[in-house]
Write a protein that holds these residues in place. Structure first.
Motif, PDB file in Angstrom:
ATOM      1  N   VAL A 153       0.845  -1.200   0.000  1.00 49.46           N
ATOM      2  CA  VAL A 153       0.000   0.000   0.000  1.00 49.46           C
ATOM      3  C   VAL A 153       0.882   1.253   0.000  1.00 49.46           C
ATOM      4  CG1 VAL A 153      -1.766   1.248   1.274  1.00 49.46           C
ATOM      5  CG2 VAL A 153      -1.833  -1.223   1.177  1.00 49.46           C
ATOM      6  N   MET A 154       1.971   1.171   0.761  1.00 53.19           N
ATOM      7  CA  MET A 154       2.898   2.302   0.816  1.00 53.19           C
ATOM      8  C   MET A 154       3.409   2.628  -0.593  1.00 53.19           C
ATOM      9  SD  MET A 154       6.283   2.427   3.193  1.00 53.19           S
ATOM     10  CE  MET A 154       5.716   1.260   4.386  1.00 53.19           C
ATOM     11  N   ASP A 155       3.754   1.573  -1.355  1.00 47.88           N
ATOM     12  CA  ASP A 155       4.284   1.799  -2.702  1.00 47.88           C
ATOM     13  C   ASP A 155       3.230   2.398  -3.626  1.00 47.88           C
ATOM     14  OD1 ASP A 155       6.677   0.857  -1.875  1.00 47.88           O
ATOM     15  OD2 ASP A 155       6.420  -1.171  -2.664  1.00 47.88           O
ATOM     16  N   THR A 156       2.000   1.877  -3.519  1.00 47.10           N
ATOM     17  CA  THR A 156       0.920   2.427  -4.351  1.00 47.10           C
ATOM     18  C   THR A 156       0.735   3.911  -4.054  1.00 47.10           C
ATOM     19  OG1 THR A 156      -0.193   0.307  -4.220  1.00 47.10           O
ATOM     20  CG2 THR A 156      -1.508   2.154  -4.981  1.00 47.10           C
ATOM     21  N   LEU A 157       0.683   4.245  -2.760  1.00 52.46           N
ATOM     22  CA  LEU A 157       0.458   5.655  -2.391  1.00 52.46           C
ATOM     23  C   LEU A 157       1.644   6.510  -2.811  1.00 52.46           C
ATOM     24  CD1 LEU A 157      -1.169   5.222   1.131  1.00 52.46           C
ATOM     25  CD2 LEU A 157      -2.281   5.921  -0.977  1.00 52.46           C
ATOM     26  N   SER A 158       2.844   5.956  -2.709  1.00 51.46           N
ATOM     27  CA  SER A 158       4.027   6.719  -3.113  1.00 51.46           C
ATOM     28  C   SER A 158       3.939   7.046  -4.607  1.00 51.46           C
ATOM     29  CB  SER A 158       5.275   5.897  -2.824  1.00 51.46           C
ATOM     30  OG  SER A 158       6.396   6.560  -3.325  1.00 51.46           O
ATOM     31  N   ARG A 159       3.452   6.077  -5.384  1.00 50.28           N
ATOM     32  CA  ARG A 159       3.299   6.303  -6.826  1.00 50.28           C
ATOM     33  C   ARG A 159       2.251   7.386  -7.084  1.00 50.28           C
ATOM     34  NH1 ARG A 159       1.361   1.489  -8.164  1.00 50.28           N
ATOM     35  NH2 ARG A 159      -0.681   2.173  -8.860  1.00 50.28           N
ATOM     36  N   LEU A 160       1.136   7.287  -6.350  1.00 53.99           N
ATOM     37  CA  LEU A 160       0.051   8.251  -6.565  1.00 53.99           C
ATOM     38  C   LEU A 160       0.416   9.646  -6.076  1.00 53.99           C
ATOM     39  CD1 LEU A 160      -3.021   6.085  -5.544  1.00 53.99           C
ATOM     40  CD2 LEU A 160      -2.403   6.830  -7.823  1.00 53.99           C
ATOM     41  N   SER A 161       1.383   9.732  -5.159  1.00 52.11           N
ATOM     42  CA  SER A 161       1.692  11.061  -4.623  1.00 52.11           C
ATOM     43  C   SER A 161       2.409  11.923  -5.667  1.00 52.11           C
ATOM     44  CB  SER A 161       2.548  10.932  -3.364  1.00 52.11           C
ATOM     45  OG  SER A 161       3.768  10.320  -3.692  1.00 52.11           O
ATOM     46  N   HIS A 162       2.809  11.308  -6.792  1.00 55.77           N
ATOM     47  CA  HIS A 162       3.401  12.100  -7.882  1.00 55.77           C
ATOM     48  C   HIS A 162       2.432  12.202  -9.053  1.00 55.77           C
ATOM     49  CE1 HIS A 162       6.885  10.720  -5.556  1.00 55.77           C
ATOM     50  NE2 HIS A 162       7.499  11.799  -6.004  1.00 55.77           N
ATOM     51  N   ASP A 163       1.131  11.952  -8.790  1.00 55.89           N
ATOM     52  CA  ASP A 163       0.146  11.916  -9.876  1.00 55.89           C
ATOM     53  C   ASP A 163      -0.006  13.294 -10.504  1.00 55.89           C
ATOM     54  OD1 ASP A 163      -2.057   9.699 -10.623  1.00 55.89           O
ATOM     55  OD2 ASP A 163      -2.861  11.710 -10.975  1.00 55.89           O
ATOM     56  N   THR A 164      -0.398  13.299 -11.796  1.00 53.76           N
ATOM     57  CA  THR A 164      -0.551  14.595 -12.479  1.00 53.76           C
ATOM     58  C   THR A 164      -1.742  15.366 -11.935  1.00 53.76           C
ATOM     59  OG1 THR A 164      -1.703  13.310 -14.143  1.00 53.76           O
ATOM     60  CG2 THR A 164       0.544  13.998 -14.659  1.00 53.76           C
ATOM     61  N   ASP A 165      -2.765  14.655 -11.477  1.00 56.27           N
ATOM     62  CA  ASP A 165      -3.930  15.335 -10.902  1.00 56.27           C
ATOM     63  C   ASP A 165      -3.604  15.708  -9.454  1.00 56.27           C
ATOM     64  OD1 ASP A 165      -6.285  16.183  -9.937  1.00 56.27           O
ATOM     65  OD2 ASP A 165      -7.398  14.330 -10.236  1.00 56.27           O
ATOM     66  N   SER A 166      -3.600  16.981  -9.155  1.00 55.71           N
ATOM     67  CA  SER A 166      -3.131  17.397  -7.822  1.00 55.71           C
ATOM     68  C   SER A 166      -4.045  16.878  -6.716  1.00 55.71           C
ATOM     69  CB  SER A 166      -3.017  18.910  -7.742  1.00 55.71           C
ATOM     70  OG  SER A 166      -4.294  19.483  -7.807  1.00 55.71           O
ATOM     71  N   GLU A 167      -5.346  16.697  -6.992  1.00 58.69           N
ATOM     72  CA  GLU A 167      -6.253  16.190  -5.947  1.00 58.69           C
ATOM     73  C   GLU A 167      -5.864  14.759  -5.556  1.00 58.69           C
ATOM     74  OE1 GLU A 167      -9.644  17.140  -4.715  1.00 58.69           O
ATOM     75  OE2 GLU A 167      -9.328  19.227  -5.254  1.00 58.69           O
ATOM     76  N   VAL A 168      -5.529  13.945  -6.564  1.00 56.76           N
ATOM     77  CA  VAL A 168      -5.121  12.567  -6.278  1.00 56.76           C
ATOM     78  C   VAL A 168      -3.832  12.588  -5.463  1.00 56.76           C
ATOM     79  CG1 VAL A 168      -4.381  10.371  -7.277  1.00 56.76           C
ATOM     80  CG2 VAL A 168      -6.185  11.681  -8.376  1.00 56.76           C
ATOM     81  N   ALA A 169      -2.895  13.452  -5.877  1.00 53.12           N
ATOM     82  CA  ALA A 169      -1.613  13.529  -5.184  1.00 53.12           C
ATOM     83  C   ALA A 169      -1.815  13.936  -3.729  1.00 53.12           C
ATOM     84  CB  ALA A 169      -0.692  14.505  -5.897  1.00 53.12           C
ATOM     85  N   MET A 170      -2.703  14.920  -3.507  1.00 49.68           N
ATOM     86  CA  MET A 170      -2.934  15.380  -2.116  1.00 49.68           C
ATOM     87  C   MET A 170      -3.514  14.255  -1.272  1.00 49.68           C
ATOM     88  SD  MET A 170      -4.542  19.125  -2.318  1.00 49.68           S
ATOM     89  CE  MET A 170      -4.284  20.087  -3.755  1.00 49.68           C
TER      90      MET A 170
END
Length: 884
Positions: free
Chosen positions: A681-698
């Protein structure tokens, strides 16, 4: 050729009949040893003799055959020899049986046929059972347990068939009695329970349990309850509860009563136990679960009652927590800079951090509050008085703008968490401020200090009650939210009248109404209170089209959902009413109610239902998929299997879902693994924290904070540091990174946000309610958390609990003993006395317990009064202990 006896009577039968017996015989005879050959000829002879006309010969032959079958031992992989050699004769014996006249001999033969059918009868024929019922009433155990297990399987099928045809089942039940008695004597409690579940008669258990096997039986009952559909699950738990009470295992009975949310049972446990020490332990268990519970005369004598009530009211929590902090030597206050560790980063990020921006100061306020939560001192708000008196503590407050001051003043409440006396004393100065935002923060701070602490003189009510009707909205919200946090789960009638009054106030602004609904939901969490539900429904119906589009309106349905938290079907009437709402909010309301009502139940059908809603592709900008995604996590967090499955389903949603689903997935992952940083889960969230959509990243960044909450996890801390330099120009994302950093170091690593406790058995409703509220607010980060309602983050205080094991002696003074702490192992239904923890280390208490850890005493000198070593545990001296 020989089938595995565990799958007796499946494939063997059909093939054996078809074999061309004659040609086989020649080959077989050559392969056999002399011994086996003799046995085979002997048995062939018996079969002939059985068909003899002389009953005397028949009897001898049957006796001998029975003797051979019973005395033969077999390995697990082969069929016993006599059964093997008698196979060709199964058909002949059956036909001969039909021709015999009724007699004892006929019953004798039926017994033998019943055993032969074990390996011979065709699938679904249930011949073993048929002949058993026709045979003699002997002891079934003497034929071996494989036979008994096979019978049990056939009984289950036969029972289902007879139930559908409505034919009598008395003869079956007699057999069930015998089988259950056999299983219970031979350490096969799970099999006995399974059989009784199949024939729907668990009540029979209580006659068969005894001191040696009741613990294993109840353990199996409670753990299987999670996988049963209602109302069976409650029935199973009820039986476990009564068995525990029968054997005076009151702490376990109390846990089951709390799990079922049955206050009458809780009272019964108190009344049936006469030991004052054990009652103190019950009080600690109630306090940890966070329910309001008033003792009456029957439950405790007057002189003890006050002390018991003190424990239930959690007034010892602060003291115990600080004892832990001193023992682990973390009392030194930490500043936000100690957490950011900017010096570990390269040049560019640390340069930007020195600028004094209101947004950065606000983030520092929260980090400071989270990290020093409950310690009573910090470096921003509670600077000691000798350094230029009150000016210094005021300084930080005024480094925040407008609504930022609200969170800053309230953060003082968080730092003094659970310490009501000094908390109120230090917050008092803010009440005299002429800045409304500061007063609002002070009001909220009072609520936070009183969180999960009950007090006879109700200081929170006295201080906040007058402010709920003030003109200024920020003051009103501060008071209302403060009351919601202070009285969560208390079902206080006085507050119901006060706050429903606010809902009916036509002049109240939308944000006041939203927070009022949430506070009512928290105070009456899981109470299914009709009047409040009505009031919130009317408030929702009165909203105009434009108001329904406001982000805060989402909190109204959530307040409604919290009233039904975990109450399953009770929500249906309200859910029907919600279908009449304006279409803008109708589906949103429906999803929220469904997910709250089934939160923590692990109901698979509801998870499928919610996944169905997430699979639709919408174009009208509807928002109801956010709560549906969170709902999947809320329902599936109940047990480990469902949790793993939900994580996989959420991964799929990320790949195929629309944008508004992707924004909610990180939050759902955060809830599933709260304070339990799983690497995948940590890895998935780490990947999403660089997402292009800022809401997803937040959302991903905040969730990284949630899964690591209070764990000081070095890997997450490193990720967040790197993110802080990656986003150093984006103030909104940097704010989220800071909040997450504060959460990871929550209470310097001594606190947890996990709403589950007692070996993941009990779910604290108020803790879950606080988490859900905060996550729902995060569904619209920009408008709520990054807008002027950032103080919704303080709802997390409802879920904060010390993740400690603190052992105390009979006078409730801390007592240091060695304990082993290791990964918990599931030992349900295992043979013997397996170890319940693995990979343990020995420490002396107080100790910290991570997610999935379990502790056991490493000394015989004391006996714990609680079966689960978590939180406060009272030890009493073991009278049988002898020094070596």
């Amino acid at each position: 050729m020989a089938p595995d006896p565990n799958r007796a009577g499946t494939s063997a039968s059909t093939s054996a009949v078809k074999d061309d017996a004659v040609s086989k015989k020649k080959v077989e005879n050559e392969d056999l040893s002399d011994e086996d050959l003799a046995l085979k000829q002997q048995l062939d002879l018996y079969v002939e003799r059985v068909q003899d006309a002389d009953p005397g010969l028949q009897k001898v032959a049957l006796e001998s055959m029975r003797q051979e079958i019973r005395t033969s031992t077999s390995s697990m992989t082969s069929v016993p020899k006599p059964l093997k050699f008698l196979r060709p004769h199964y058909g002949t014996l059956k036909t001969y049986y039909e021709t015999m006249a009724e007699s004892d001999l006929k019953k004798y033969l039926a017994d033998i046929l019943s055993v032969l059918a074990l390996t011979m009868s065709a699938e679904g024929e249930r011949e073993s059972l048929k002949y058993r019922l026709l045979g003699s009433e002997g002891d079934i155990g003497s034929w071996g347990h494989e036979y008994v297990r096979n019978l049990a399987g056939e009984i289950a099928q036969e029972y289902a068939k007879r139930q559908s045809e409505e034919t009598p089942i008395d003869d079956l039940m007699e057999l069930v009695q015998q089988i259950v008695a056999f299983h219970m004597k031979h350490n096969a409690e799970p099999e006995a329970v399974d059989l009784l579940m199949e024939v729907e008669d668990l009540g029979m258990l209580s006659a068969h349990v005894d001191k040696t096997n009741f613990k294993r039986t109840c353990l199996y009952l409670t753990s299987s309850a999670r996988y049963l559909p209602g109302p069976d699950d409650m029935l199973v738990l009820d039986i476990a509860y009564s068995i525990y009470k029968q054997f005076e295992e009151y702490p376990n009975a109390l846990q089951i009563a709390l799990f079922m949310d049955n206050m009458q049972h809780v009272r019964d446990v108190f009344n049936s136990c006469n030991d004052v020490l054990r009652k103190k332990q019950f009080c600690y268990m109630l306090a940890r679960h966070g329910i309001t519970f008033e003792l009456d005369e029957e439950m405790a004598a007057d002189d003890d009652r006050e002390m018991f009530q003190d424990i239930i009211n959690n007034s010892k929590l602060s003291e115990g927590y600080l004892t832990l902090a001193r023992d682990i030597e973390v009392t030194e206050p930490k500043s936000p800079e100690d957490i950011y560790k900017a010096h570990l980063l390269d040049g560019r990020a640390s340069a930007g951090a020195s600028v004094d921006s209101a947004r950065q100061n606000l983030a520092a306020t929260f980090v400071n509050a989270f990290v020093n939560a409950g310690f009573g001192q910090d470096k921003l708000m509670t600077v000691p008085s000798d350094s230029s008196s009150s000016a210094s503590s005021g300084n930080w407050l005024f480094k925040n703008k407008e609504h930022g001051k609200t969170s800053a003043a309230a953060s003082l409440g968080m730092i003094l968490l659970w310490d009501v006396d000094s908390g109120l004393a230090q917050l008092d100065k803010y009440f005299h401020s002429n800045d409304n935002h500061v007063i609002a923060g002070a009001l909220l701070g009072v609520g936070i200090v009183n969180c999960s602490i009950k007090n006879d003189c109700d200081p929170a009510m006295a201080l906040l009650g007058d402010y709920t009707d003030k003109e200024d909205t920020s003051i009103r919200i501060g008071a209302i939210m403060g009351l919601g946090i202070a009285y969560a789960g208390s079902q206080n009638e006085q507050l119901r009248e006060k706050l429903t009054g606010v809902l009916n106030d036509s002049k109240a602004s939308l944000d006041v109404l939203a927070f009022t609904a949430i506070s009512l939901g928290l105070i009456f969490v899981g109470s299914c209170n009709e009047e409040i539900a009505q009031a919130i429904i009317y408030t929702l119906m009165d909203r105009s089209e434009s108001e329904l589009g406001e982000p805060l309106t989402r909190l109204l349905p959530l307040g409604l959902g919290l009233l039904y938290l975990g109450k399953q079907d009770s929500v249906e009437a309200t859910a029907e009413v919600s279908k009449t709402f304006n279409e803008k909010i109708r589906k949103y309301c429906d999803m929220t109610l469904l997910s709250c009502a089934y939160a923590g139940t692990g109901n698979v059908l509801k998870v499928q239902n919610l996944l169905g809603h997430c699979s639709q592709h919408l174009d009208k900008g509807e928002t109801h998929q956010g709560p549906a995604v969170l709902g999947i996590a809320m329902v599936a967090m109940a047990e480990e299997l469902g949790l793993e499955m939900a994580i996989r389903s959420l991964e799929h949603l990320l790949q195929y879902g629309e944008q508004n689903i992707r924004r909610a997935v990180p939050l759902a992952l955060g809830l599933l693994c709260i304070s339990n940083p799983k690497v995948n889960v940590m890895d998935t969230l780490s990947r999403l924290s660089h997402d292009t959509d800022s809401e997803v990243a937040m959302a991903a960044v905040i969730s990284l904070g949630l899964i690591g909450a209070g764990t000081n996890n070095a890997r997450i801390a490193g990720m967040l540091r790197n993110l802080s330099s990656y986003y150093y120009k984006d103030t909104s994302l940097l704010f989220c990174v800071r909040i997450a950093q504060g959460l990871v170091h929550l209470g310097k690593g001594l606190l947890t946000l996990n709403p589950y406790h007692s070996d993941r058995f009990l779910l604290s409703p108020t803790a879950l309610a606080g988490l859900i509220t905060m996550l729902h607010a995060c569904l619209d980060m920009k408008a709520i958390v990054l807008g002027k309602y950032h103080y919704v983050l303080y709802f997390l205080v409802l879920a904060m609990q010390p993740r400690m094991l603190l052992t105390v002696d009979e006078n409730l003074k801390p007592l240091s003993v060695p304990v082993r702490v290791g990964q918990a192992v599931d030992v349900v239904g295992q043979a013997g006395r397996p170890k319940t923890i693995t990979g343990f280390q020995t420490h002396s208490t107080p100790v910290l317990l991570a997610a999935g850890d379990r502790a056991e005493l490493a000394t015989e000198k004391y006996l714990p009064l609680s079966p689960i070593l978590e939180g406060f545990v009272i030890l009493k001296e073991n009278p049988d202990y002898r020094e070596e």
